[in-house]
Design an enzyme around this catalytic site. Structure first.
Site, mmCIF file in Angstrom:
data_model
loop_
_atom_site.group_PDB
_atom_site.id
_atom_site.type_symbol
_atom_site.label_atom_id
_atom_site.label_comp_id
_atom_site.label_asym_id
_atom_site.label_seq_id
_atom_site.Cartn_x
_atom_site.Cartn_y
_atom_site.Cartn_z
ATOM 1 N N GLU A 320 -2.654 7.324 2.314
ATOM 2 C CA GLU A 320 -2.213 7.632 3.702
ATOM 3 C C GLU A 320 -2.230 9.118 4.114
ATOM 4 O OE1 GLU A 320 1.220 4.161 3.651
ATOM 5 O OE2 GLU A 320 1.751 6.190 3.087
ATOM 6 N N GLY A 322 -2.591 12.155 6.375
ATOM 7 C CA GLY A 322 -2.368 12.593 7.880
ATOM 8 C C GLY A 322 -2.773 14.079 7.983
ATOM 9 N N ARG A 323 -2.184 14.900 7.425
ATOM 10 C CA ARG A 323 -2.505 16.370 7.508
ATOM 11 C C ARG A 323 -3.913 16.655 7.355
ATOM 12 N NH1 ARG A 323 1.597 20.275 6.591
ATOM 13 N NH2 ARG A 323 2.400 18.489 5.301
ATOM 14 N N ARG A 360 6.713 24.761 12.210
ATOM 15 C CA ARG A 360 6.562 24.697 10.705
ATOM 16 C C ARG A 360 6.812 26.435 10.098
ATOM 17 N NH1 ARG A 360 2.716 23.847 8.360
ATOM 18 N NH2 ARG A 360 3.609 22.541 6.804
ATOM 19 N N TYR A 364 9.586 25.527 7.443
ATOM 20 C CA TYR A 364 9.193 25.681 6.119
ATOM 21 C C TYR A 364 8.588 27.068 5.469
ATOM 22 C CZ TYR A 364 8.526 20.776 7.782
ATOM 23 O OH TYR A 364 8.734 19.589 8.521
ATOM 24 N N CYS A 391 14.503 32.220 22.418
ATOM 25 C CA CYS A 391 15.676 33.244 22.234
ATOM 26 C C CYS A 391 16.187 33.286 20.758
ATOM 27 C CB CYS A 391 16.648 32.909 23.397
ATOM 28 S SG CYS A 391 16.107 33.284 24.743
ATOM 29 N N GLU A 392 15.359 33.473 19.705
ATOM 30 C CA GLU A 392 16.056 33.795 18.615
ATOM 31 C C GLU A 392 14.942 34.278 17.595
ATOM 32 O OE1 GLU A 392 16.794 29.400 17.786
ATOM 33 O OE2 GLU A 392 16.223 30.090 15.650
ATOM 34 N N TYR A 421 1.337 18.160 12.507
ATOM 35 C CA TYR A 421 2.885 18.415 12.633
ATOM 36 C C TYR A 421 3.255 19.549 13.673
ATOM 37 C CZ TYR A 421 2.893 15.310 8.788
ATOM 38 O OH TYR A 421 2.473 14.078 7.652
HETATM 39 N N1 LLP Z 1 2.652 8.517 3.919
HETATM 40 C C1 LLP Z 1 4.102 8.533 3.808
HETATM 41 C C2 LLP Z 1 4.871 7.427 3.473
HETATM 42 C C3 LLP Z 1 4.872 10.002 4.394
HETATM 43 O O1 LLP Z 1 5.968 10.052 4.479
HETATM 44 C C4 LLP Z 1 4.030 10.848 4.742
HETATM 45 C C5 LLP Z 1 4.353 12.123 5.203
HETATM 46 C C6 LLP Z 1 2.708 10.871 4.842
HETATM 47 C C7 LLP Z 1 1.778 9.510 4.272
HETATM 48 C C8 LLP Z 1 1.393 11.914 5.385
HETATM 49 O O2 LLP Z 1 1.538 13.034 4.555
HETATM 50 P P1 LLP Z 1 0.544 14.100 4.783
HETATM 51 O O3 LLP Z 1 -0.794 13.641 4.231
HETATM 52 O O4 LLP Z 1 0.429 14.096 6.226
HETATM 53 O O5 LLP Z 1 0.917 15.456 4.048
HETATM 54 N N2 LLP Z 1 6.457 17.808 8.782
HETATM 55 C C9 LLP Z 1 6.148 18.208 7.453
HETATM 56 C C10 LLP Z 1 5.520 16.910 6.894
HETATM 57 C C11 LLP Z 1 6.350 15.868 6.466
HETATM 58 C C12 LLP Z 1 5.528 14.725 6.064
HETATM 59 C C13 LLP Z 1 6.348 13.377 5.985
HETATM 60 N N3 LLP Z 1 5.532 12.365 5.437
HETATM 61 C C14 LLP Z 1 5.193 19.444 7.706
HETATM 62 O O6 LLP Z 1 4.947 19.782 8.889
HETATM 63 O O7 LLP Z 1 4.596 19.920 6.787
#
Ligand code: LLP
Length: 463
Positions: A320, A322-323, A360, A364, A391-392, A421
């Protein structure tokens, strides 16, 4: 890199934590292909272009701040993941990274599946025509409404995250006269080397059911007894922005161990495993991410080997990302508003966005790179911090950056690798208007998510 490697002079004063920035790049005008999307380059006038369109024109037409998404790059990354995993595996794009109807259509056309984690993401996916059987529903606290909509729509799988949810999904499915395909999300106890907030497989956190101590096995036991559920597999997601495959290998080893326990106890071999997302990308040239084919090979090899050792048929694998798909495909374009030199420290460069379009860095401590893109410059490097207009003082976009010393109000800066993200976590802090996402391809640009307007804001405020 030691501080002595930095140019002498008050701009590089001894105030930065060791290792927080490296020496200025030798060429401030270079757009390093490790962090910029594939079609980004500079034209003869020195203006950066994406998909053949120059950023000055794009800024005039679409305004700033704005995210520009390179459609060819997005599609190429989808294909790289698809081809790497082949027909024996499924790639589910994690919609939380960035989702819009156009993105859903591209995914569909490129043969990817989709992971959603809310009713809003599910609605977007269905509206844009993603077949329900290619959708997976995630979440540690799915509402009864979300579960009902997903079951009614016929999603391919729901990933169960708690004992209560096992019963909840089974009841809803039975009430609707259906048998819902489900996976059980387990926590494998792997320490992913990433920020605590985005690591998910250690035990003291909210996701999944722990393998250690037998909760995961108990979850399978309970789910197998319920008529409303068809247990198709085990799911593990160890965290995000991970650069090596060793954590996934340990996860695969432990998940296959559970499949073996299930076979021994129940006499069934579950047909699927999902090893989640989390593959890292390059935010700065120092980052060295793995390619999809390396990941596919590492995961395929370990699953095959572990299954052979356990005497199990190799289950169908899914991942899965995403990034790793959308992250590198977009940059954020900002206009410089003011610059402020703090003698002996650095120059603060304020742009027309900030933590509302990229949280981010603040959340993070994420590192980004940045470049002057509306022109080239031969001026000396200037130690800078790119900050927003909120404003921070934590409103930082790029903590440590070298920009040309002749940087001036009106110049355009671009921050690469903001596809994941950033828009999806954007906020209206200080009543900022969330920026548009503009897709660029072959010399044409089109808005896929429009800029918010004051009217949008006021419409919600029913006073
Ligand atoms: N599968 C599940 C069950 C997940 O919880 C996530 C991400 C992904 C796949 C996708 O992960 P990726 O390949 O995108 O890393 N907001 C944070 C990232 C939070 C990810 C949450 N779950 C950031 O900006 O780094």
């Amino acid at each position: 890199m030691s501080r002595s490697a930095h140019p002498a002079g008050p701009r590089y004063a001894d105030v930065l934590p060791e290792g927080h920035y490296t020496a200025p790049p030798t060429d401030l005008n270079a757009l390093d292909p490790r962090v910029w999307s594939r079609t980004v380059t500079r034209n003869a006038e020195g203006v950066a272009t994406v998909g053949g369109l120059d950023v000055k024109r794009l800024a005039e037409e679409f305004g700033t701040p704005a995210y520009f998404l390179d459609e060819d790059d997005f599609r190429a990354r989808c294909r790289a993941w698809r081809d790497a995993f082949g027909d024996e595996a499924d790639v589910f794009y994690a919609g939380k990274a960035f989702l819009s109807r156009a993105v859903v259509r591209w995914l569909h056309e490129e043969g990817l599946n989709l992971d959603v984690c809310s009713a809003g993401e599910l609605a977007t996916a269905l509206d844009a025509g993603m077949p329900a059987e290619r959708i997976a529903l995630h979440g540690n606290n799915k509402s009864a409404e979300e579960i009902t909509r997903a079951v009614e729509a016929g999603v391919g799988r729901i990933v169960l995250d708690s004992f209560q949810e096992i019963v909840r999904v089974a009841h809803i499915a039975e009430r609707l006269g259906k048998r819902q395909r489900v996976q059980i999300r387990v926590t494998v106890g792997v320490e992913a080397h990433t920020h605590e907030f985005i690591a998910t497989a250690h035990e003291d956190q909210k996701f999944g059911l722990a393998l250690a101590g037998g909760q995961a096995a108990e979850a399978v036991r309970r789910a197998l007894k319920l008529d409303g559920l068809e247990v198709i597999g085990i799911h593990s997601h160890i965290g995000s922005q991970i650069f090596d495959t060793s954590g996934f290998e340990v996860a695969a080893h432990r998940v296959v161990g559970l499949l073996k326990e299930i076979r021994d106890e129940h006499g069934i071999e579950l047909p699927e495993i999902d090893l989640g997302g989390g593959l890292g990308i390059a935010y700065t040239p120092e980052d060295d991410p793995r390619e999809p084919h390396e990941i596919a090979k590492a995961l395929g090899d370990i699953v095959t080997r572990e299954c052979a050792a356990a005497g199990l048929a190799v289950p169908r694998l899914s991942v899965e990302p995403g990034r790793a798909i959308v992250g590198p495909t977009a940059f954020t374009l900002y206009k410089v508003g003011t610059t402020k030199e703090l003698p002996g420290l650095r120059t603060y460069v304020s742009v027309d966005g900030g933590m509302s379009d990229n949280i981010r860095t603040a959340l993070y401590d994420a590192e980004y790179s940045v470049a002057l893109v509306s022109r080239t410059s031969t001026a000396a490097p200037m130690l800078s911090r790119v900050v927003g207009k909120h404003c921070e003082s934590g409103d930082i976009v790029v903590r440590d950056a070298f920009l040309p010393a002749d940087l001036a109000p009106g110049d355009l800066l671009a921050v690469p690798a903001t596809g994941a993200y950033c828009r999806s976590m954007a906020s209206n802090y200080n009543h900022a208007l969330r920026p548009p996402v503009v897709a660029v391809k072959d010399g044409a640009a089109r808005v896929i998510v429009r800029r918010e307007t004051e009217e949008d804001l006021l419409r919600l405020d029913v006073g």
